[in-house]
Write a protein that holds these residues in place. Sequence first.
Motif, short mmCIF file in Angstrom:
data_model
loop_
_atom_site.label_atom_id
_atom_site.label_comp_id
_atom_site.label_asym_id
_atom_site.label_seq_id
_atom_site.Cartn_x
_atom_site.Cartn_y
_atom_site.Cartn_z
N LYS A 98 0.84 -1.20 0.00
CA LYS A 98 0.00 0.00 0.00
C LYS A 98 0.88 1.25 0.00
O LYS A 98 1.84 1.34 0.76
CB LYS A 98 -0.84 -0.01 1.28
N THR A 100 0.72 5.04 1.08
CA THR A 100 -0.11 6.03 1.77
C THR A 100 0.57 7.38 1.58
O THR A 100 1.67 7.61 2.08
CB THR A 100 -0.34 5.71 3.26
N LYS A 102 0.45 11.28 1.99
CA LYS A 102 -0.13 12.44 2.67
C LYS A 102 0.53 13.68 2.11
O LYS A 102 1.74 13.90 2.31
CB LYS A 102 0.15 12.39 4.17
N TRP A 110 -5.63 9.10 10.46
CA TRP A 110 -6.11 7.73 10.61
C TRP A 110 -6.38 7.52 12.09
O TRP A 110 -5.53 7.86 12.91
CB TRP A 110 -5.06 6.73 10.13
N HIS A 113 -6.46 1.93 15.23
CA HIS A 113 -6.95 0.64 14.73
C HIS A 113 -5.82 -0.38 14.77
O HIS A 113 -4.65 -0.02 14.92
CB HIS A 113 -7.49 0.77 13.30
N ASP A 115 -4.42 -3.54 12.33
CA ASP A 115 -4.61 -4.08 10.97
C ASP A 115 -5.37 -5.40 11.03
O ASP A 115 -6.18 -5.71 10.15
CB ASP A 115 -3.25 -4.25 10.28
N MET A 133 6.45 -0.51 7.28
CA MET A 133 6.27 0.83 6.69
C MET A 133 7.63 1.37 6.30
O MET A 133 8.51 1.55 7.16
CB MET A 133 5.58 1.76 7.69
N LEU A 146 3.48 7.87 11.75
CA LEU A 146 2.68 6.85 12.43
C LEU A 146 2.93 6.92 13.95
O LEU A 146 4.05 7.15 14.39
CB LEU A 146 3.03 5.46 11.90
N HIS A 203 -2.38 1.53 16.07
CA HIS A 203 -1.68 2.66 15.45
C HIS A 203 -2.66 3.66 14.86
O HIS A 203 -3.81 3.31 14.59
CB HIS A 203 -0.67 2.19 14.40
N SER A 205 -2.51 7.99 12.86
CA SER A 205 -1.64 9.11 12.49
C SER A 205 -2.46 10.38 12.37
O SER A 205 -3.67 10.33 12.08
CB SER A 205 -0.86 8.82 11.20
N ARG A 214 4.39 13.62 3.16
CA ARG A 214 4.72 12.38 3.90
C ARG A 214 4.16 11.19 3.14
O ARG A 214 2.99 10.86 3.26
CB ARG A 214 4.12 12.42 5.30
N THR A 216 4.56 7.10 2.38
CA THR A 216 5.17 5.86 2.87
C THR A 216 4.65 4.69 2.05
O THR A 216 3.53 4.73 1.50
CB THR A 216 4.87 5.60 4.37
N LEU A 218 3.83 0.67 2.44
CA LEU A 218 3.64 -0.42 3.41
C LEU A 218 3.65 -1.74 2.67
O LEU A 218 2.95 -1.90 1.66
CB LEU A 218 2.30 -0.24 4.12
O1 LIG Z 1 -0.17 5.96 6.60
C1 LIG Z 1 -0.64 6.16 7.71
O2 LIG Z 1 -0.42 7.15 8.38
C2 LIG Z 1 -1.52 5.12 8.34
C3 LIG Z 1 -1.64 3.87 7.55
C4 LIG Z 1 -2.36 2.80 8.30
O3 LIG Z 1 -2.63 2.90 9.46
C5 LIG Z 1 -2.75 1.58 7.61
O4 LIG Z 1 -2.56 1.48 6.39
O5 LIG Z 1 -3.29 0.69 8.29
#
Ligand SMILES: O=C(O)CCC(=O)C(=O)O
Length: 280
Positions: A98, A100, A102, A110, A113, A115, A133, A146, A203, A205, A214, A216, A218
Amino acid sequence: MTSRLSPADLAAYERDGLVIVRGMFDAEETELLRRAMEQDPEIKDHLIDRLDGEGGNTRIALWNRAGDSVYGMAARAEKMAHTAEAIIGAEVYHYQSKLTAKEPFTGGAWEWHQDYGYWYYNGCLAPAMFSCMIALDKTTRENGCLQLVKGSHKLGRLDHVPLTAGQNEADPEHMKHILERHEIVYAELEPGDALFFHCNTLHRSDQNRSANRRWTLLICYNAVWNDAYKREDDRYFVPLDIVPDAAIKQAGLRFADGSDQEHFASRPFVPDVTRLKKAS
Ligand SMILES: O=C(O)CCC(=O)C(=O)O
């Protein structure tokens, strides 16, 4: 084995549910990954807006297979695969990747939660899964790095409740008490650093209100023995074709070839967590 985790790192992961490996990807590899995320037409075509319900937006792209692109090679590289095997203690497969993204000033938040609060509903019976990440930009408190609850993987899978159309959150009542008893770790990363965290590690954010982007990447792995029993969710076992670390640089700026080898997703998976209540 070329795991990047020392015995002390592994012990920290077991204790805290997270560990950071600085410089997991060197400057050249990180630049290739960053440019691929910025320029690959397949990534661009599969970007989805993930609204946070408070005016912020994270642009995400999701894919389920590690292919021959440079980012597929990163997921298949020995240093990642062997680190994943060291964490899980068994053979692994690529579960999901993934982006992500920002953006400055507008990047979305976010909420708390796990995963596994989502992945459980893909038919994975055990929390033998984790995420890595990889920072493509510097991540800081200001640009929405995060945040993780240290040791929360030991709490088991929490109930999650719907928050917005695209997001569930961990039960807010439990969260209140968890946050009173546990430390929060802010994962401030340099480009190329990698944060490994357990699928039950809580986690979240913040929005990115800063002028700094930002982004990232994953990459998530599951134990082969924990293969999803559901086939329709497209995250079931496909062997991980492990390649030498050098394959990342050899790939150069190789994008997806357009054949959808990566199985890009058209929408995020957000389980209907009210389903079980309705059925009873
Ligand atoms: O990128 C983020 O800040 C959060 C991503 C995340 O929590 C997720 O993909 O489960």
